[in-house]
Design a protein around this motif. Structure first.
Motif, PDB file in Angstrom:
ATOM      1  N   VAL A 113     -19.304   1.194  -2.908  1.00 24.78           N
ATOM      2  CA  VAL A 113     -18.568   1.362  -1.655  1.00 24.78           C
ATOM      3  C   VAL A 113     -17.388   0.387  -1.592  1.00 24.78           C
ATOM      4  O   VAL A 113     -16.280   0.761  -1.202  1.00 24.78           O
ATOM      5  N   GLU A 114     -17.597  -0.847  -1.999  1.00 29.61           N
ATOM      6  CA  GLU A 114     -16.520  -1.833  -1.998  1.00 29.61           C
ATOM      7  C   GLU A 114     -15.410  -1.435  -2.965  1.00 29.61           C
ATOM      8  O   GLU A 114     -14.217  -1.545  -2.647  1.00 29.61           O
ATOM      9  N   THR A 115     -15.778  -0.945  -4.137  1.00 32.79           N
ATOM     10  CA  THR A 115     -14.790  -0.499  -5.122  1.00 32.79           C
ATOM     11  C   THR A 115     -14.008   0.696  -4.591  1.00 32.79           C
ATOM     12  O   THR A 115     -12.774   0.727  -4.679  1.00 32.79           O
ATOM     13  N   LEU A 116     -14.706   1.662  -4.037  1.00 34.89           N
ATOM     14  CA  LEU A 116     -14.030   2.835  -3.484  1.00 34.89           C
ATOM     15  C   LEU A 116     -13.120   2.458  -2.327  1.00 34.89           C
ATOM     16  O   LEU A 116     -12.019   2.997  -2.197  1.00 34.89           O
ATOM     17  N   ASN A 117     -13.552   1.541  -1.492  1.00 37.80           N
ATOM     18  CA  ASN A 117     -12.730   1.085  -0.376  1.00 37.80           C
ATOM     19  C   ASN A 117     -11.439   0.454  -0.883  1.00 37.80           C
ATOM     20  O   ASN A 117     -10.351   0.707  -0.351  1.00 37.80           O
ATOM     21  N   ARG A 118     -11.545  -0.370  -1.914  1.00 37.82           N
ATOM     22  CA  ARG A 118     -10.369  -1.010  -2.496  1.00 37.82           C
ATOM     23  C   ARG A 118      -9.413   0.038  -3.061  1.00 37.82           C
ATOM     24  O   ARG A 118      -8.198  -0.017  -2.834  1.00 37.82           O
ATOM     25  N   ILE A 119      -9.955   1.014  -3.757  1.00 36.98           N
ATOM     26  CA  ILE A 119      -9.131   2.063  -4.354  1.00 36.98           C
ATOM     27  C   ILE A 119      -8.440   2.890  -3.273  1.00 36.98           C
ATOM     28  O   ILE A 119      -7.237   3.178  -3.364  1.00 36.98           O
ATOM     29  N   VAL A 120      -9.167   3.257  -2.234  1.00 39.09           N
ATOM     30  CA  VAL A 120      -8.589   4.050  -1.153  1.00 39.09           C
ATOM     31  C   VAL A 120      -7.488   3.266  -0.441  1.00 39.09           C
ATOM     32  O   VAL A 120      -6.431   3.813  -0.104  1.00 39.09           O
ATOM     33  N   THR A 121      -7.698   1.974  -0.242  1.00 35.92           N
ATOM     34  CA  THR A 121      -6.684   1.138   0.391  1.00 35.92           C
ATOM     35  C   THR A 121      -5.422   1.072  -0.460  1.00 35.92           C
ATOM     36  O   THR A 121      -4.303   1.198   0.054  1.00 35.92           O
ATOM     37  N   GLU A 122      -5.585   0.891  -1.757  1.00 32.67           N
ATOM     38  CA  GLU A 122      -4.434   0.857  -2.671  1.00 32.67           C
ATOM     39  C   GLU A 122      -3.703   2.190  -2.658  1.00 32.67           C
ATOM     40  O   GLU A 122      -2.463   2.236  -2.636  1.00 32.67           O
ATOM     41  N   GLN A 123      -4.443   3.288  -2.658  1.00 30.87           N
ATOM     42  CA  GLN A 123      -3.822   4.606  -2.643  1.00 30.87           C
ATOM     43  C   GLN A 123      -3.084   4.848  -1.331  1.00 30.87           C
ATOM     44  O   GLN A 123      -2.016   5.467  -1.335  1.00 30.87           O
ATOM     45  N   ALA A 124      -3.627   4.379  -0.227  1.00 30.79           N
ATOM     46  CA  ALA A 124      -2.954   4.539   1.065  1.00 30.79           C
ATOM     47  C   ALA A 124      -1.619   3.807   1.066  1.00 30.79           C
ATOM     48  O   ALA A 124      -0.612   4.329   1.567  1.00 30.79           O
ATOM     49  N   LYS A 125      -1.584   2.609   0.481  1.00 31.72           N
ATOM     50  CA  LYS A 125      -0.327   1.869   0.382  1.00 31.72           C
ATOM     51  C   LYS A 125       0.670   2.614  -0.496  1.00 31.72           C
ATOM     52  O   LYS A 125       1.858   2.705  -0.177  1.00 31.72           O
ATOM     53  N   GLU A 126       0.198   3.137  -1.607  1.00 34.31           N
ATOM     54  CA  GLU A 126       1.069   3.865  -2.523  1.00 34.31           C
ATOM     55  C   GLU A 126       1.599   5.136  -1.874  1.00 34.31           C
ATOM     56  O   GLU A 126       2.783   5.475  -2.015  1.00 34.31           O
ATOM     57  N   ILE A 127       0.755   5.840  -1.140  1.00 29.50           N
ATOM     58  CA  ILE A 127       1.184   7.051  -0.435  1.00 29.50           C
ATOM     59  C   ILE A 127       2.250   6.711   0.599  1.00 29.50           C
ATOM     60  O   ILE A 127       3.255   7.415   0.725  1.00 29.50           O
ATOM     61  N   ALA A 128       2.058   5.624   1.335  1.00 28.60           N
ATOM     62  CA  ALA A 128       3.050   5.209   2.334  1.00 28.60           C
ATOM     63  C   ALA A 128       4.390   4.900   1.667  1.00 28.60           C
ATOM     64  O   ALA A 128       5.450   5.286   2.175  1.00 28.60           O
TER      65      ALA A 128
END
Length: 68
Positions: free
Chosen positions: A20-35
């Motif tokens: 869950v922590e790894t997925l959360n980190r990945i999703v956060t990074e992807q959200a920044k990249e999408i923005a």
């Protein structure tokens, strides 16, 4: 018996928590990249829109080429 089951559950929980922590980190990074990509896209759309306005209908240049 119960202690073994408890140990197994604790291990599964630990792995799940790590996942869950790894997925959360990945999703956060992807959200920044999408923005960032959305920001770039907006800038490109603005440039294209400005160029379309500058050339009129976008098919013919409104100014004569410099070699005339």
């Amino acid at each position: 018996m119960i202690e073994e089951r408890l140990d197994a559950l604790e291990m599964k929980f630990s792995y799940s928590e790590e996942t869950v922590e790894t997925l959360n980190r990945i999703v956060t990074e992807q959200a920044k990249e999408i923005a960032l990509l959305e920001s770039h896209l907006e800038k490109l759309e603005k440039k294209v829109s400005d160029l379309m306005e500058e050339t009129g209908d976008g098919l013919r240049p409104s100014r004569r080429p410099p070699h005339y």
